[in-house]
Design a protein around this motif. Structure first.
Motif, mmCIF file in Angstrom:
data_model
loop_
_atom_site.group_PDB
_atom_site.id
_atom_site.type_symbol
_atom_site.label_atom_id
_atom_site.label_comp_id
_atom_site.label_asym_id
_atom_site.label_seq_id
_atom_site.Cartn_x
_atom_site.Cartn_y
_atom_site.Cartn_z
ATOM 1 N N LEU A 55 0.860 -1.181 0.000
ATOM 2 C CA LEU A 55 0.000 0.000 0.000
ATOM 3 C C LEU A 55 0.899 1.236 0.000
ATOM 4 N N LEU A 56 0.690 2.125 -0.969
ATOM 5 C CA LEU A 56 1.559 3.298 -1.094
ATOM 6 C C LEU A 56 0.892 4.522 -0.466
ATOM 7 N N GLY A 57 1.400 4.920 0.677
ATOM 8 C CA GLY A 57 0.898 6.131 1.329
ATOM 9 C C GLY A 57 1.493 7.380 0.685
ATOM 10 N N HIS A 58 0.809 8.495 0.815
ATOM 11 C CA HIS A 58 1.300 9.773 0.259
ATOM 12 C C HIS A 58 0.547 10.902 0.956
ATOM 13 N N PRO A 59 1.017 12.138 0.791
ATOM 14 C CA PRO A 59 0.430 13.252 1.551
ATOM 15 C C PRO A 59 -0.884 13.783 0.977
ATOM 16 N N GLY A 60 -1.413 13.162 -0.046
ATOM 17 C CA GLY A 60 -2.686 13.642 -0.601
ATOM 18 C C GLY A 60 -2.482 14.396 -1.909
ATOM 19 N N GLY A 61 -3.459 14.240 -2.814
ATOM 20 C CA GLY A 61 -3.345 14.876 -4.132
ATOM 21 C C GLY A 61 -2.815 13.879 -5.146
ATOM 22 N N LEU A 62 -3.683 12.908 -5.510
ATOM 23 C CA LEU A 62 -3.226 11.808 -6.379
ATOM 24 C C LEU A 62 -2.702 12.310 -7.715
ATOM 25 N N ARG A 63 -3.331 13.375 -8.241
ATOM 26 C CA ARG A 63 -2.923 13.847 -9.579
ATOM 27 C C ARG A 63 -1.461 14.308 -9.540
ATOM 28 N N ARG A 64 -1.152 15.138 -8.537
ATOM 29 C CA ARG A 64 0.205 15.664 -8.388
ATOM 30 C C ARG A 64 1.189 14.537 -8.035
ATOM 31 N N MET A 65 0.740 13.594 -7.214
ATOM 32 C CA MET A 65 1.630 12.541 -6.728
ATOM 33 C C MET A 65 1.805 11.402 -7.728
ATOM 34 N N HIS A 66 0.941 11.348 -8.758
ATOM 35 C CA HIS A 66 0.926 10.172 -9.636
ATOM 36 C C HIS A 66 2.291 9.785 -10.218
ATOM 37 N N PRO A 67 3.065 10.725 -10.748
ATOM 38 C CA PRO A 67 4.347 10.297 -11.340
ATOM 39 C C PRO A 67 5.254 9.591 -10.327
ATOM 40 N N ARG A 68 5.350 10.165 -9.100
ATOM 41 C CA ARG A 68 6.220 9.550 -8.102
ATOM 42 C C ARG A 68 5.682 8.198 -7.643
ATOM 43 N N LEU A 69 4.357 8.137 -7.440
ATOM 44 C CA LEU A 69 3.759 6.881 -6.993
ATOM 45 C C LEU A 69 3.891 5.799 -8.054
ATOM 46 N N ALA A 70 3.656 6.190 -9.324
ATOM 47 C CA ALA A 70 3.751 5.208 -10.405
ATOM 48 C C ALA A 70 5.185 4.693 -10.524
ATOM 49 N N ALA A 71 6.149 5.591 -10.353
ATOM 50 C CA ALA A 71 7.550 5.158 -10.435
ATOM 51 C C ALA A 71 7.850 4.148 -9.333
ATOM 52 N N ARG A 72 7.369 4.426 -8.106
ATOM 53 C CA ARG A 72 7.602 3.490 -7.004
ATOM 54 C C ARG A 72 6.890 2.172 -7.253
ATOM 55 N N ALA A 73 5.658 2.254 -7.755
ATOM 56 C CA ALA A 73 4.885 1.029 -8.017
ATOM 57 C C ALA A 73 5.575 0.169 -9.074
ATOM 58 N N ARG A 74 6.101 0.805 -10.111
ATOM 59 C CA ARG A 74 6.748 0.036 -11.179
ATOM 60 C C ARG A 74 8.046 -0.586 -10.690
ATOM 61 N N HIS A 75 8.747 0.146 -9.835
ATOM 62 C CA HIS A 75 9.974 -0.387 -9.246
ATOM 63 C C HIS A 75 9.654 -1.620 -8.390
ATOM 64 N N SER A 76 8.546 -1.544 -7.639
ATOM 65 C CA SER A 76 8.138 -2.682 -6.810
ATOM 66 C C SER A 76 7.640 -3.836 -7.677
#
Lengths: 243, 243
Positions: free
Chosen positions: B41-62
């Motif tokens: 589960l990837l936590g983040h400070p809120g704002g999926l649109r803004r966070m998407h690139p970083r989250l997607a990069a982490r998800a793909r790495h995982s």
């Protein structure tokens, strides 16, 4: 440098004891090296006989990733002649610790500064000799304890490209100042519950290091409780910087 | 749970957006999974649109290591309805920071506690839904920010087996107390020079965690400057505990 004994370990690692003048040391080289291996100098608190199992385990773990490793006895430790001044400083330190008193900077200076002054040139001479061997080549790392020796080596020895330092107490103030001049990649291991180790001081020292490329790994447990996975992390740290 | 769009990324990772009631989320699954994948589960400070690139990069790495990953929007962030009380607490925080005043515990409590109260059940409901999917299975990890949410989840959700937490400020005192109840393996990332982050508080929080299996990784640089190699370290942390 004179090799005094050799042994092929069951993982193919070649362990050779050597003497460099009066200094005894051990060299481990990987069994299957095709090219000259990058070298990791293994620091320790002194007493090669007692430290041998742990040092050999670290060396074999590094050898599995293609690194050679070497260590030498510290001045005043093991079978090397004692220094009266160092013995006196050690006794003063013990008295302060047993009395539960704060340890005077002056005692730390008397204990550690002469050791750094003597040990660092010996490490450098060892490096000179090791780098003449055809099986050793390329960048050099320093890994281990007596963090004061690691700091001085990182500052004065340009052939050392990266260092994995074990946080330890009793670091003279002047070494804190030298830490600001360290500009190679560092990984610092801190045992969070190490009773013989001042955690706050270790964090201040980590903060003081001048390099931008420094990572602190803190784990639970006491002095000898470093988790096994830190061995792999250490290999990867050196693989990033020495290969 | 309703999938609203899907996309096959060039590394074979399957990215699907979903809605769980009013909560938007994203699920990434590895392309070549033969068995149900463990989930992060990837936590983040809120704002999926803004966070998407970083989250997607982490998800793909995982995903490259065989993990599925999922995230949801936080209450009051992105397109989700704002809470007047949270907006007021955020404005009070901003005023205190701009005035250079210490931030009152009371402001932190008003800002963070309702968020934890609301977000944690949403994460748990998301987990319920995700674990019904045949491609997801086995142990679950939590990785990321809003450390207060990570703490509460680690305490109340027995399906979470390990957590990789990003140190952050403004942790309510009551969450420090809850941290003592955390007994799963933890890896805590601290950015040493993070201006928006109280380093001393982060170290105290690391100390407070009840688990014996906790590691702190501190690196130089600010909030978004986590070194790339920490992504690999995170994968290895989860591989040790989720596989």
């Amino acid at each position: 440098m004179r090799f005094t004994s050799e042994q092929h370990l069951d993982d193919g690692v070649h362990e050779r004891r050597f003497s460099l003048g009066e200094i005894p040391g051990i060299l481990w080289t990987p069994g299957s090296a095709s090219a000259p291996a990058p070298l990791i100098l293994l620091g320790h608190p002194g007493g090669l006989r007692r430290m041998h199992p742990r040092l050999a385990a670290r060396a074999r773990h590094s050898a599995a990733e293609g690194f050679a490793a070497a260590t030498i006895e510290l001045p005043g430790s093991g079978d090397r002649p004692r220094s009266a001044a160092a013995e006196e400083a050690r006794a003063d330190l013990r008295r302060a610790l047993e009395a539960g008193e704060p340890v005077d900077d002056e005692i730390v200076d008397r204990l550690v500064l002469p050791l750094v002054e003597e040990a660092v040139p010996e490490w450098r001479a060892t490096l000179d000799a090791l780098l003449l061997l055809p099986e050793i080549g390329g960048p050099v790392g320093y890994a281990g304890g007596v963090i004061s020796i690691g700091i001085r080596l990182a500052v004065v020895e340009p052939r050392i490209s990266a260092a994995l330092l074990f946080a330890g107490s009793f670091v003279p103030r002047t070494l804190f100042e030298e830490a600001r001049q360290v500009n190679i990649p560092l990984q610092v291991l801190l045992q969070w519950d190490d009773e013989g180790n001042d955690r706050q001081m270790a964090l201040e020292l980590f903060d003081a290091f001048g390099t931008r490329e420094k990572t602190l790994h803190a784990n639970m447990g006491g002095h000898t409780g470093v988790p096994e996975f830190e061995g792999d992390d250490g290999n990867r740290f050196f693989a990033r910087h020495l290969k």
